[in-house]
Motif scaffolding. Structure first.
Motif, PDB file in Angstrom:
ATOM      1  N   ASP A  34       1.543  -6.956 -32.866  1.00 19.33           N
ATOM      2  CA  ASP A  34       1.577  -5.706 -32.121  1.00 19.33           C
ATOM      3  C   ASP A  34       1.040  -4.591 -33.013  1.00 19.33           C
ATOM      4  O   ASP A  34       1.595  -4.312 -34.082  1.00 19.33           O
ATOM      5  CB  ASP A  34       3.022  -5.412 -31.706  1.00 19.33           C
ATOM      6  CG  ASP A  34       3.125  -4.206 -30.778  1.00 19.33           C
ATOM      7  OD1 ASP A  34       2.163  -3.422 -30.679  1.00 19.33           O
ATOM      8  OD2 ASP A  34       4.193  -4.033 -30.157  1.00 19.33           O
ATOM      9  N   ASP A  35      -0.024  -3.949 -32.577  1.00 20.26           N
ATOM     10  CA  ASP A  35      -0.665  -2.918 -33.384  1.00 20.26           C
ATOM     11  C   ASP A  35       0.262  -1.723 -33.624  1.00 20.26           C
ATOM     12  O   ASP A  35       0.117  -1.007 -34.623  1.00 20.26           O
ATOM     13  CB  ASP A  35      -1.953  -2.457 -32.704  1.00 20.26           C
ATOM     14  CG  ASP A  35      -2.815  -1.593 -33.603  1.00 20.26           C
ATOM     15  OD1 ASP A  35      -3.129  -2.036 -34.714  1.00 20.26           O
ATOM     16  OD2 ASP A  35      -3.151  -0.461 -33.195  1.00 20.26           O
ATOM     17  N   ALA A  36       1.235  -1.533 -32.748  1.00 19.28           N
ATOM     18  CA  ALA A  36       2.148  -0.403 -32.890  1.00 19.28           C
ATOM     19  C   ALA A  36       3.006  -0.521 -34.149  1.00 19.28           C
ATOM     20  O   ALA A  36       3.532   0.485 -34.643  1.00 19.28           O
ATOM     21  CB  ALA A  36       3.050  -0.296 -31.655  1.00 19.28           C
ATOM     22  N   HIS A  37       3.133  -1.730 -34.672  1.00 23.90           N
ATOM     23  CA  HIS A  37       3.962  -1.943 -35.863  1.00 23.90           C
ATOM     24  C   HIS A  37       3.136  -2.495 -37.027  1.00 23.90           C
ATOM     25  O   HIS A  37       3.658  -3.208 -37.890  1.00 23.90           O
ATOM     26  CB  HIS A  37       5.107  -2.899 -35.537  1.00 23.90           C
ATOM     27  CG  HIS A  37       6.017  -2.405 -34.450  1.00 23.90           C
ATOM     28  ND1 HIS A  37       6.936  -1.406 -34.654  1.00 23.90           N
ATOM     29  CD2 HIS A  37       6.118  -2.756 -33.140  1.00 23.90           C
ATOM     30  CE1 HIS A  37       7.584  -1.173 -33.523  1.00 23.90           C
ATOM     31  NE2 HIS A  37       7.115  -1.974 -32.591  1.00 23.90           N
ATOM     32  N   ARG A  38       1.868  -2.160 -37.060  1.00 27.46           N
ATOM     33  CA  ARG A  38       0.979  -2.737 -38.073  1.00 27.46           C
ATOM     34  C   ARG A  38       1.378  -2.339 -39.494  1.00 27.46           C
ATOM     35  O   ARG A  38       1.109  -3.076 -40.448  1.00 27.46           O
ATOM     36  CB  ARG A  38      -0.476  -2.337 -37.801  1.00 27.46           C
ATOM     37  CG  ARG A  38      -0.772  -0.863 -37.902  1.00 27.46           C
ATOM     38  CD  ARG A  38      -2.236  -0.581 -37.535  1.00 27.46           C
ATOM     39  NE  ARG A  38      -2.575   0.829 -37.607  1.00 27.46           N
ATOM     40  CZ  ARG A  38      -2.325   1.711 -36.637  1.00 27.46           C
ATOM     41  NH1 ARG A  38      -1.718   1.311 -35.531  1.00 27.46           N
ATOM     42  NH2 ARG A  38      -2.657   2.978 -36.771  1.00 27.46           N
ATOM     43  N   LYS A  39       2.036  -1.198 -39.669  1.00 26.60           N
ATOM     44  CA  LYS A  39       2.428  -0.769 -41.014  1.00 26.60           C
ATOM     45  C   LYS A  39       3.470  -1.698 -41.628  1.00 26.60           C
ATOM     46  O   LYS A  39       3.620  -1.740 -42.854  1.00 26.60           O
ATOM     47  CB  LYS A  39       2.960   0.667 -40.967  1.00 26.60           C
ATOM     48  CG  LYS A  39       1.875   1.708 -40.694  1.00 26.60           C
ATOM     49  CD  LYS A  39       2.430   3.118 -40.762  1.00 26.60           C
ATOM     50  CE  LYS A  39       1.327   4.153 -40.513  1.00 26.60           C
ATOM     51  NZ  LYS A  39       1.854   5.549 -40.560  1.00 26.60           N
TER      52      LYS A  39
END
Length: 330
Positions: free
Chosen positions: A223-228
């Motif tokens: 999920d790109d929203a949690h890439r960090k």
């Protein structure tokens, strides 16, 4: 080691997709070959096969494939003998047996593998330090990992893959393909789904293909929203250590780009794969064994014609665009 693409369970999966699959074996050799159709007819494809103990056994396998091709009216046989012990002499041996290099590789001819027979501490030591630290500490951020053998969980991965396909130069396998793979392989112990969850919510997933001695890193997305959080890194470490615990000897990262081609389309995720330790493996690549030489030559001519036509159309569009731009200038 027989590749997953040459196993009986893979044949069952391919038949589930509606493919016609042939299997045969003899002393020191075996193959799985799939009928593939083209506008000019049909050919047989042995993905990462045939398997053979050595050059004499490979010759027998090729003879059996040729005979099969004639019986089903296939024009040629496409092979990738990664498990035939040919080594650096592969091209010479295959050319001498009448094979020709295919126009392009179907399966990757370069892979990256990690030896799971090392102690766990050594495996972790061989990784980039940030990968080790993420694996050891990400639970402090509320991330946990789950291993599933239930095909009903596959939509978690499918959802992430759909988002990746939509935002990047990336084409995932179809949902139909992956759903059938899960339905056939997971209950048979030939695939597992690994899921990273943030406070219970999935944020990354990966599907492995497994044999008794090898785990393949097959499909993965996050999920790109949690890439960090970089959850894909400790997720992959979890896959590796689970494979080791299951007694597997190697972890196959699958395809990578050449290390001396930094602009290669695969360069980014190849660097990611190499950061977990291991070593590169070079395969012979994809080769064709013509059975009906006339039709095989016709296939080659048609393919070259299409390539030339696409190139001409691309040039024509570029020229037209340039002309329009000049005409629009004051």
């Amino acid at each position: 080691m027989k590749p997953i693409l040459q196993t009986a369970i893979w044949a069952e999966f391919q038949r589930g997709l509606g493919k016609t699959v042939h299997e045969a074996e003899g002393p020191g050799w075996s193959f799985l070959a799939v009928e593939e159709k083209t506008p000019l007819g049909m050919y047989l494809y042995a993905p990462y096969g045939p398997c053979a103990d050595g050059e004499p056994e490979l010759a027998e396998a090729l003879r059996a494939l040729s005979a099969l091709a004639r019986s089903v009216r296939a024009h040629y046989v496409r092979v990738e003998p990664v498990a035939a012990g040919l080594g650096a002499d592969a091209a010479t041996v295959l050319t001498a047996k009448g094979l020709v290099r295919a126009p392009a590789d179907v399966q990757p001819h370069l892979s990256w593998k990690v030896d799971l027979r090392e102690e766990e501490a050594e495996l972790l030591k061989g990784m980039r330090s940030t990968s080790r630290n993420l694996y050891r500490n990400i639970h402090k951020k509320g991330v946990s990992f789950e291993i599933s053998t239930d095909p009903a969980d596959l939509p978690i991965l499918l959802g992430f893959l759909a988002k990746v396909s939509g935002r990047a130069d990336f084409t995932a396998q179809t949902d139909t393909y992956l759903t059938k793979a899960a339905e056939v392989l997971m209950p048979a112990g030939a695939a597992k789904l690994f899921i990273a969850r943030l406070d219970g919510t999935p944020i990354a997933a990966a599907l492995s293909y497994d044999t008794a001695d090898t785990r393949v890193y097959a499909h993965a997305a996050a999920d790109d929203a949690h890439r960090k959080l970089s959850a894909g890194i400790p997720l992959l470490v979890t896959m590796m250590l689970d494979a080791k615990a299951a007694g597997m000897a190697e972890f196959d990262m699958w395809g990578v780009s050449p290390e001396d081609e930094p602009d290669h389309a695969w360069a980014g995720f190849s660097r990611f794969k190499r950061s977990f330790g291991g070593a590169g493996v070079e395969y012979p690549g994809t080769w064709d064994l013509p059975v009906n030489r006339l039709m095989y030559n016709a296939y080659g001519f048609t393919r070259k014609s299409r390539t030339l036509l696409r190139g001409a159309l691309k040039t024509a569009r570029a020229t037209a665009g340039s002309v329009r731009e000049k005409l629009q200038k004051p």
